[in-house]
Motif scaffolding. Structure first.
Motif, PDB file in Angstrom:
ATOM      1  N   ALA A   1      16.435 -32.659  28.817  1.00 12.51           N
ATOM      2  CA  ALA A   1      17.712 -31.956  28.742  1.00 12.51           C
ATOM      3  C   ALA A   1      18.159 -31.734  27.305  1.00 12.51           C
ATOM      4  O   ALA A   1      18.848 -30.757  27.000  1.00 12.51           O
ATOM      5  CB  ALA A   1      18.778 -32.739  29.516  1.00 12.51           C
ATOM      6  N   THR A   2      17.768 -32.631  26.402  1.00 15.96           N
ATOM      7  CA  THR A   2      18.171 -32.506  24.998  1.00 15.96           C
ATOM      8  C   THR A   2      17.533 -31.306  24.308  1.00 15.96           C
ATOM      9  O   THR A   2      17.952 -30.932  23.209  1.00 15.96           O
ATOM     10  CB  THR A   2      17.778 -33.781  24.235  1.00 15.96           C
ATOM     11  N   LEU A   3      16.533 -30.694  24.938  1.00 20.66           N
ATOM     12  CA  LEU A   3      15.827 -29.563  24.326  1.00 20.66           C
ATOM     13  C   LEU A   3      16.018 -28.264  25.090  1.00 20.66           C
ATOM     14  O   LEU A   3      15.369 -27.268  24.764  1.00 20.66           O
ATOM     15  CB  LEU A   3      14.322 -29.868  24.223  1.00 20.66           C
ATOM     16  N   THR A   4      16.852 -28.256  26.098  1.00 17.80           N
ATOM     17  CA  THR A   4      16.912 -27.088  26.982  1.00 17.80           C
ATOM     18  C   THR A   4      18.198 -26.290  26.854  1.00 17.80           C
ATOM     19  O   THR A   4      18.607 -25.607  27.795  1.00 17.80           O
ATOM     20  CB  THR A   4      16.725 -27.531  28.447  1.00 17.80           C
ATOM     21  N   ASP A   5      18.846 -26.345  25.718  1.00 19.86           N
ATOM     22  CA  ASP A   5      19.975 -25.459  25.450  1.00 19.86           C
ATOM     23  C   ASP A   5      19.496 -24.019  25.627  1.00 19.86           C
ATOM     24  O   ASP A   5      18.534 -23.588  24.986  1.00 19.86           O
ATOM     25  CB  ASP A   5      20.458 -25.678  24.014  1.00 19.86           C
ATOM     26  N   PRO A   6      20.122 -23.219  26.516  1.00 19.59           N
ATOM     27  CA  PRO A   6      19.647 -21.857  26.757  1.00 19.59           C
ATOM     28  C   PRO A   6      19.695 -20.963  25.525  1.00 19.59           C
ATOM     29  O   PRO A   6      19.042 -19.916  25.497  1.00 19.59           O
ATOM     30  CB  PRO A   6      20.582 -21.343  27.864  1.00 19.59           C
ATOM     31  N   ASP A   7      20.460 -21.344  24.523  1.00 16.22           N
ATOM     32  CA  ASP A   7      20.447 -20.582  23.274  1.00 16.22           C
ATOM     33  C   ASP A   7      19.233 -20.920  22.415  1.00 16.22           C
ATOM     34  O   ASP A   7      18.935 -20.219  21.457  1.00 16.22           O
ATOM     35  CB  ASP A   7      21.722 -20.851  22.476  1.00 16.22           C
ATOM     36  N   ARG A   8      18.534 -22.009  22.772  1.00 16.73           N
ATOM     37  CA  ARG A   8      17.334 -22.396  22.021  1.00 16.73           C
ATOM     38  C   ARG A   8      16.048 -22.080  22.772  1.00 16.73           C
ATOM     39  O   ARG A   8      15.035 -21.722  22.167  1.00 16.73           O
ATOM     40  CB  ARG A   8      17.344 -23.896  21.700  1.00 16.73           C
ATOM     41  N   VAL A   9      16.047 -22.255  24.077  1.00 13.17           N
ATOM     42  CA  VAL A   9      14.851 -22.034  24.889  1.00 13.17           C
ATOM     43  C   VAL A   9      15.253 -21.257  26.127  1.00 13.17           C
ATOM     44  O   VAL A   9      16.094 -21.714  26.908  1.00 13.17           O
ATOM     45  CB  VAL A   9      14.196 -23.371  25.316  1.00 13.17           C
ATOM     46  N   ARG A  10      14.685 -20.092  26.314  1.00 13.88           N
ATOM     47  CA  ARG A  10      15.005 -19.343  27.524  1.00 13.88           C
ATOM     48  C   ARG A  10      13.794 -18.550  28.011  1.00 13.88           C
ATOM     49  O   ARG A  10      12.917 -18.175  27.239  1.00 13.88           O
ATOM     50  CB  ARG A  10      16.196 -18.420  27.309  1.00 13.88           C
ATOM     51  N   LEU A  11      13.789 -18.326  29.314  1.00 13.28           N
ATOM     52  CA  LEU A  11      12.757 -17.523  29.971  1.00 13.28           C
ATOM     53  C   LEU A  11      13.376 -16.201  30.378  1.00 13.28           C
ATOM     54  O   LEU A  11      14.424 -16.172  31.027  1.00 13.28           O
ATOM     55  CB  LEU A  11      12.222 -18.261  31.196  1.00 13.28           C
ATOM     56  N   GLU A  12      12.717 -15.104  29.994  1.00 11.69           N
ATOM     57  CA  GLU A  12      13.188 -13.773  30.355  1.00 11.69           C
ATOM     58  C   GLU A  12      12.080 -13.075  31.136  1.00 11.69           C
ATOM     59  O   GLU A  12      10.904 -13.176  30.782  1.00 11.69           O
ATOM     60  CB  GLU A  12      13.546 -12.965  29.104  1.00 11.69           C
ATOM     61  N   VAL A  13      12.455 -12.382  32.200  1.00 13.26           N
ATOM     62  CA  VAL A  13      11.484 -11.690  33.046  1.00 13.26           C
ATOM     63  C   VAL A  13      11.867 -10.216  33.115  1.00 13.26           C
ATOM     64  O   VAL A  13      13.030  -9.873  33.349  1.00 13.26           O
ATOM     65  CB  VAL A  13      11.420 -12.308  34.451  1.00 13.26           C
ATOM     66  N   MET A  14      10.878  -9.356  32.917  1.00 17.75           N
ATOM     67  CA  MET A  14      11.119  -7.926  32.799  1.00 17.75           C
ATOM     68  C   MET A  14      10.235  -7.160  33.781  1.00 17.75           C
ATOM     69  O   MET A  14       9.192  -7.660  34.212  1.00 17.75           O
ATOM     70  CB  MET A  14      10.829  -7.473  31.369  1.00 17.75           C
ATOM     71  N   PRO A  15      10.603  -5.951  34.150  1.00 18.16           N
ATOM     72  CA  PRO A  15       9.764  -5.160  35.049  1.00 18.16           C
ATOM     73  C   PRO A  15       8.382  -4.917  34.438  1.00 18.16           C
ATOM     74  O   PRO A  15       8.254  -4.642  33.252  1.00 18.16           O
ATOM     75  CB  PRO A  15      10.532  -3.847  35.187  1.00 18.16           C
ATOM     76  N   GLY A  16       7.360  -5.044  35.275  1.00 14.89           N
ATOM     77  CA  GLY A  16       6.003  -4.813  34.815  1.00 14.89           C
ATOM     78  C   GLY A  16       5.131  -6.032  35.015  1.00 14.89           C
ATOM     79  O   GLY A  16       5.531  -7.014  35.650  1.00 14.89           O
ATOM     80  N   GLY A  17       3.931  -5.963  34.461  1.00 15.83           N
ATOM     81  CA  GLY A  17       2.960  -7.014  34.659  1.00 15.83           C
ATOM     82  C   GLY A  17       2.699  -7.831  33.407  1.00 15.83           C
ATOM     83  O   GLY A  17       3.599  -8.095  32.622  1.00 15.83           O
ATOM     84  N   HIS A  18       1.440  -8.210  33.222  1.00 19.30           N
ATOM     85  CA  HIS A  18       1.045  -9.049  32.103  1.00 19.30           C
ATOM     86  C   HIS A  18       1.410  -8.384  30.774  1.00 19.30           C
ATOM     87  O   HIS A  18       1.963  -9.018  29.874  1.00 19.30           O
ATOM     88  CB  HIS A  18      -0.466  -9.271  32.180  1.00 19.30           C
ATOM     89  N   MET A  19       1.111  -7.098  30.655  1.00 20.84           N
ATOM     90  CA  MET A  19       1.495  -6.308  29.482  1.00 20.84           C
ATOM     91  C   MET A  19       2.668  -5.416  29.875  1.00 20.84           C
ATOM     92  O   MET A  19       2.584  -4.194  29.864  1.00 20.84           O
ATOM     93  CB  MET A  19       0.291  -5.504  28.990  1.00 20.84           C
ATOM     94  N   PHE A  20       3.767  -6.050  30.241  1.00 20.06           N
ATOM     95  CA  PHE A  20       4.932  -5.321  30.745  1.00 20.06           C
ATOM     96  C   PHE A  20       5.454  -4.316  29.741  1.00 20.06           C
ATOM     97  O   PHE A  20       6.126  -3.341  30.100  1.00 20.06           O
ATOM     98  CB  PHE A  20       6.038  -6.301  31.154  1.00 20.06           C
ATOM     99  N   TYR A  21       5.131  -4.519  28.468  1.00 16.47           N
ATOM    100  CA  TYR A  21       5.622  -3.623  27.418  1.00 16.47           C
ATOM    101  C   TYR A  21       4.990  -2.239  27.482  1.00 16.47           C
ATOM    102  O   TYR A  21       5.410  -1.337  26.752  1.00 16.47           O
ATOM    103  CB  TYR A  21       5.384  -4.242  26.045  1.00 16.47           C
ATOM    104  N   THR A  22       3.987  -2.031  28.329  1.00 13.53           N
ATOM    105  CA  THR A  22       3.434  -0.682  28.471  1.00 13.53           C
ATOM    106  C   THR A  22       4.423   0.241  29.180  1.00 13.53           C
ATOM    107  O   THR A  22       4.245   1.463  29.162  1.00 13.53           O
ATOM    108  CB  THR A  22       2.110  -0.701  29.243  1.00 13.53           C
TER     109      THR A  22
END
Length: 552
Positions: free
Chosen positions: A499-520
């Motif tokens: 918990a001491t390392l999981t401040d959402p401003d320090r570590v966060r997971l973001e999920v976006m439309p698309g696959g492995h190379m979603f940036y295409t």
């Protein structure tokens, strides 16, 4: 300065990992389940015809890439890359019209005796007229192991972009680069690095022990950490805010490099941007159901998109909860518990849209290759492991487990390779004649995963790096419909941080439309840029930039 190279070379026990399917000795797309998909960019590199010298007489029976590699190895010691070349360019007016320098070059690493070991090629971009003490610099790595950095370079981060990896794209797609409106260059300088054996990077000695040392988890991290240190020192950037970005196995590398730089090389890193990674291979080993569980929300996401629905983490909350609770409990009950098997089949069919009869053949736990065939079987199509929403023609529709070239990874190899070679010579004016290795299968085949029974993982390095530096900030980003490195797997790994390392401003997971190379995808690439710009703003104290754009 000497270069420290790791010596661990004992392979990890991967007996629980299904082998990748092969055809005529050539690696094809990854099959056999989540574990087999670990090395997400590991196919044997094929140099497009016309980009390499013809084979000497008597070698016609050998593969093109293999001939080139053997010929290059034989004379490598006398065939160094050219001296660095810097050219000058201008960003489009929509990005401010600033001038920037592009440098193509290499750094030669040596062992402790001063003998050259490897030559690592790079392409670096920097805005002109900036203060190097405040201007951020980001080092970018792709994965494999065995992949060059062209994917991030020309797919997302660099000033020029190639469209690839989307529905209908194929090997004959023109390798035309265009201005990238989503380049990271307006807010950070960039250095794209090709590890040894990829791109134009090569060993400088024909030494099998050296290959075993460098082509290993520990040796790779030491070599790349040494490169970063050398580049910063030789280019006057030691005082710059420093970030690391990596995709796939490159994302696995990033926490380890950051930790090594902190402790072994005396270099602090302010931010990590980790794209589609595997953070802990232990989640895929030992026959445990975590791999198939992690894939369920991604399959559910694909099903929702096919029904015309919008996909969000909130919309997938039921799939995530089921995957990490009742699904695992029922799988662990075993196939003799017929009631548990029936519950799995019913719920997985409901979430993913997969046919009940199909699921029943696998006890509700089909392998990845079978899923790829089943998703669009009625249309005579196969789905990509890298994006379940991208499909290609099934070459053997009568074979429900047949081999096929992946419609994302394999289809993008020719245009990406051609674009990289042409850009290096024509735009960067770098007169390299060495064959270019986009995907080098020899690297992945010979990779050493370390000694002992424990699977390779980067979470201990991430945990240690975060604990040591309270200002270090991390973003992990995934695509919703990636079946190779599903986002829920990273969520499972990150959930185990204290918990001491999981401040959402320090570590966060973001999920976006698309696959492995979603940036295409255009929208996801713009979202990636906005996310990265917020990260850079946070680690540099630029409050104005940190507040730009909606937070995911």
């Amino acid at each position: 300065m000497t270069d420290r190279i790791g010596s661990q070379s004992t392979s990890i026990d991967l007996s629980g990992v299904p082998a990748r399917r092969r055809r005529a000795g050539r690696a094809s797309a990854i099959a056999g389940g989540m574990q087999a998909a670990l090395i997400s960019l590991t196919l044997i590199s094929v140099v497009p015809q016309g980009l390499a010298q013809p084979a000497p007489a008597g070698q016609a029976g050998q593969g093109t890439a293999q001939r080139q590699r053997e010929n290059a190895d034989a004379g490598q010691e006398n065939e160094r890359l050219p001296a660095p070349v810097t050219t000058h360019h201008v960003l489009p007016a929509s990005l401010g019209g600033q001038r920037y320098a592009a440098t193509a070059g290499s750094i030669v690493l040596s062992d402790q005796a001063g003998r050259p070991t490897a030559e690592i090629a790079y392409v670096a971009y920097s805005l002109e007229g900036q203060d190097p003490t405040t201007r951020p610099i980001t080092f970018a790595f792709n994965g494999g192991p065995g992949a060059a950095s062209a994917y991030l370079h020309f797919g997302a981060l660099g000033p020029q972009r190639l469209a690839f990896g989307n529905q209908g794209d194929g090997p004959s797609k023109p390798p035309t680069l265009v201005d990238n409106s989503d380049t990271w260059l307006p807010f950070t300088d960039l250095v794209f690095i090709d590890p040894v054996g990829t791109g134009y990077s090569r060993f400088l000695r024909d030494d099998q022990d050296l290959r075993r040392q460098i082509w290993s988890v520990s040796g790779d991290i030491q070599v790349l950490s040494r490169f970063v240190t050398r580049y910063l020192t030789e280019n006057g950037r030691l005082r710059s805010p420093k970030l690391l970005a990596g995709e796939s196995y490159g994302g696995f590398r990033v926490p380890k490099i950051a930790h090594a730089l902190q402790g072994d090389y005396g270099v602090g890193v302010a931010g990590l941007y980790i794209i589609s990674p595997v953070l802990d291979f232990g989640l895929r080993s030992g026959g445990l159901p975590l791999g198939s569980a992690a894939r369920l929300p991604s399959l559910a996401a694909a099903a929702r998109v096919m029904r015309g629905e919008t996909v969000t983490r909130e919309a997938l909350a039921d799939a995530e909860h089921y995957a990490l609770s009742a699904y695992i409990a029922d799988v662990l009950s075993g196939p003799r518990d017929t009631a548990a098997v029936e519950r799995i089949i019913s719920k997985v069919a409901d979430l993913t849209g997969l046919d009940r009869a199909f699921l029943a053949r696998f006890g509700g736990q089909p392998d990845l290759n079978s899923i790829a065939h089943e998703l669009e079987r009625k249309e005579g199509q196969v789905a990509s492991y890298y994006d379940a929403l991208v499909t290609g023609i099934d070459p053997t529709p009568w074979d429900v487990s047949g081999d096929f070239d992946d419609p994302v990874l394999d289809a993008s190899r020719a245009p990406l390779t051609t674009a990289a070679v042409d850009y290096t010579r024509r735009v960067l004016d770098y007169p390299v004649t060495r064959p270019y290795e986009l995907l080098n299968g020899e690297v992945s085949r010979r990779w050493s995963w370390g000694a002992g029974r424990q699977a390779a993982e980067a979470m201990s390095d991430l945990r240690a790096a975060l604990a040591l530096d309270p200002k270090l900030t991390v973003v992990v980003a995934h695509g919703f419909t990636d079946l190779v490195t599903p986002y829920l797997e990273s969520q499972i790994a990150l959930n185990r941080l204290p918990a001491t390392l999981t401040d959402p401003d320090r570590v966060r997971l973001e999920v976006m439309p698309g696959g492995h190379m979603f940036y295409t995808r255009d929208g996801s690439r713009a979202q990636l840029k906005a996310s990265a710009e917020r990260l850079v703003a946070r680690v540099t104290g630029d409050a104005a930039r940190e507040g730009e754009g909606p937070r995911p």
